[in-house]
Design an enzyme around this catalytic site. Sequence first.
Site, PDB file in Angstrom:
ATOM      1  CE1 TYR A 198      15.694-148.556 -73.818  1.00  0.00           C
ATOM      2  CE2 TYR A 198      16.538-150.708 -73.009  1.00  0.00           C
ATOM      3  CZ  TYR A 198      15.587-150.371 -73.980  1.00  0.00           C
ATOM      4  OH  TYR A 198      14.988-150.900 -74.854  1.00  0.00           O
ATOM      5  CB  CYS A 199      22.838-150.371 -71.573  1.00  0.00           C
ATOM      6  SG  CYS A 199      23.571-149.830 -70.086  1.00  0.00           S
ATOM      7  CB  THR A 200      22.376-154.952 -69.166  1.00  0.00           C
ATOM      8  OG1 THR A 200      22.232-155.227 -70.674  1.00  0.00           O
ATOM      9  CG2 THR A 200      21.807-156.183 -68.352  1.00  0.00           C
TER      10      THR A 200
END
Length: 343
Positions: A198-200
């Site tokens: 995941y990321c932003t």
Amino acid sequence: MQLYNKLSAKERAALLEEAGEDRLTLSFYQYAKIGNPELFRNHLFLAWDEMEVLGRIYVAHEGINAQLSVPAANFETFKNFLDGIYFLKDVRLNIAIEHDLKSFLKLKVKVRDKIVADGLNDDTFDVRNKGVHVDAQKFNELLDDPNTVLVDMRNHYESEIGHFKGAITPDVDTFRDSLPIIEEDLKEHKEDKNLVMYCTGGIRCEKASAYYKHKGFKNVFQLEGGIIEYTRQVENLKLENKFLGKNFVFDHRRGERISEDVISNCHQCGKPCDTHVNCANEACHLLFIQCEECAEKMNNCCSDKCQEIAALPYEEQKALRKGKGNSNQIFKKGRSEVLTYKR
Ligand SMILES: [Zn+2]
Ligand SMILES: [Zn+2]
């Protein structure tokens, strides 16, 4: 208000009604093979200028990354235009109503080498061969599976103030640095584990997931829309929130609180704190975590030296900076020996 593009006609009508004369701000990205970015750029500019779109858009051989605003009245025209481009049909739009109309003042469509500066050599793999997109519910299920390895694809100063329970948070300054580190750590498990990332907002995982598939990982998943969209779904669908702390964001807020947990410490006194600031000495501008007491004691600076400089008259500070070429790097790596409690 944050919305999702898969709106029903009714939801869309309600959105537009609420916006009235206002503009909608929205962002989207898509990796695609664009043969002639210059030509595509001109096509976008002519059409969008007509629709009074404002914003910052990057176009490259690898795709498009756009942040823009459009008058609510022109939204349907805009959406139809996107749907007419095969790789943008039904692209996920992050939409918000902008009542203060200052987010963008011009339409800028730029041709770049990359849509995200990631330093990867794209010719080695196909960015369109990406991992399986999962929504918040499926993501939570994967996290409960003991066979899952969860990786945070963001940088150290982002994961420091907030991350998912149990995530591996590489201590890296850039996205590019994290890729080989994670690969090395997990090389024994290319076939037997679920690699979940995941990321932003999802864009970094688009490429990272394709990279890991190219490197031989068999079960690669990515959180669609990133932490931002996860939070929205968790609230709307009343799901369990597995994110601790704050989501670091690249605007003046620096971080959006998602759970009440404070998982980091003031870099100066060590007490629990998750407020990012930039050192008040313009020539330093170091990004770090500082509590209110330390901010007062240190005059919003990272060190005694910076306090001295920040106290000088502006002209003197400017003279000191001359020729140093290191002023406003807002996201300067967030590391410094002056910070006692930076891990
Ligand atoms: Zn402190
Ligand atoms: Zn400083």
